[in-house]
Enzyme design. Structure first.
Site, mmCIF file in Angstrom:
data_model
loop_
_atom_site.group_PDB
_atom_site.id
_atom_site.type_symbol
_atom_site.label_atom_id
_atom_site.label_comp_id
_atom_site.label_asym_id
_atom_site.label_seq_id
_atom_site.Cartn_x
_atom_site.Cartn_y
_atom_site.Cartn_z
ATOM 1 C CB CYS A 106 -0.911 0.021 1.226
ATOM 2 S SG CYS A 106 -1.958 1.496 1.231
ATOM 3 C CB CYS A 109 -1.523 4.338 4.628
ATOM 4 S SG CYS A 109 -3.037 3.912 3.756
ATOM 5 C CB CYS A 111 -4.766 -0.660 2.645
ATOM 6 S SG CYS A 111 -5.273 1.031 3.002
HETATM 7 FE FE FE Z 1 -3.111 1.860 3.158
#
Ligand code: FE
Length: 201
Positions: A106, A109, A111
């Site tokens: 990700c 971030c 995920c």
């Molecule tokens: Fe993320």
């Protein structure tokens, strides 16, 4: 902000700050302690990589299930009693083969399909991994202990808020006739992220 308040914030311990945030929620009628308790229970008892391992082992042994899993991952895992949050609208399953290796990240971030493969490891959230696996995937995988032949194509998949991924590892030879439970024991979270492979594949 007055100077004295600034100093107070900077010197408060983490515990004191957590207490202050909790008190602010409680004043507004919210129940942070209950939420934290429920979240911890989900994270420690329900969102486990054993879920994804069970899904992969089923896909290895049941071709009809595998076809449904590849077509619509979210519906297929529900057949095994596994659920995903409503905002995880799609579970896309990426099958590794001798010539194609999939890895997920990700870049924004952290995920993951956490209710299926478990919460992301710390390294998955590092800027280092997120930035480099996209541009230097072969090198990053090698640094993490996975050296792939030059002939293997590496595909990197960037997770979004509503689309989550799970890598389906290759089944090793010599496991014919194994039970799903025994096969599931071969599969780890790292393999379903794509930074490791099952031994012998
Ligand atoms: Fe993320």
């Amino acid at each position: 902000m007055p100077d004295n308040i600034h100093i107070k914030l900077n010197t408060a311990s983490v515990e004191a700050r957590v207490d202050a945030i909790q008190a602010a929620f409680e004043e507004r009628g919210m129940k942070p302690a209950e939420f934290i308790g429920e979240f911890r229970e989900l994270a420690e008892e329900k969102w486990l990589p054993e879920n994804g391992a069970r899904v992969c082992a089923k896909a290895w042994t049941d071709p009809a299930f595998k076809a449904r899993l590849m077509a619509n991952g979210k519906d297929a895992v529900a057949e095994l009693g596994l659920s995903m949050p409503a905002h995880h609208r799609h579970l896309v399953v990426l099958e590794n083969t001798a010539s194609i290796h999939n890895v997920i990240v990700c870049t924004l971030c952290s995920c993951t399909a956490f209710s299926i493969i478990g919460l992301p490891p710390d390294w998955y959230k590092d800027l280092e991994y997120r930035a480099r696996v996209v541009r230097q995937s072969r090198t990053v995988l090698k640094e993490m202990g996975l050296e792939l032949p030059a002939s293997t194509e590496i595909r990197v998949w960037d997770t979004t808020a509503d689309t989550r991924y799970m890598v389906l590892p290759m089944r090793p030879s010599g496991t014919e006739g194994w039970s799903e439970e025994k096969l599931a024991g071969l599969i780890s979270k790292d393999m379903m992220i794509g930074v490791a492979r099952v031994a012998g594949t």
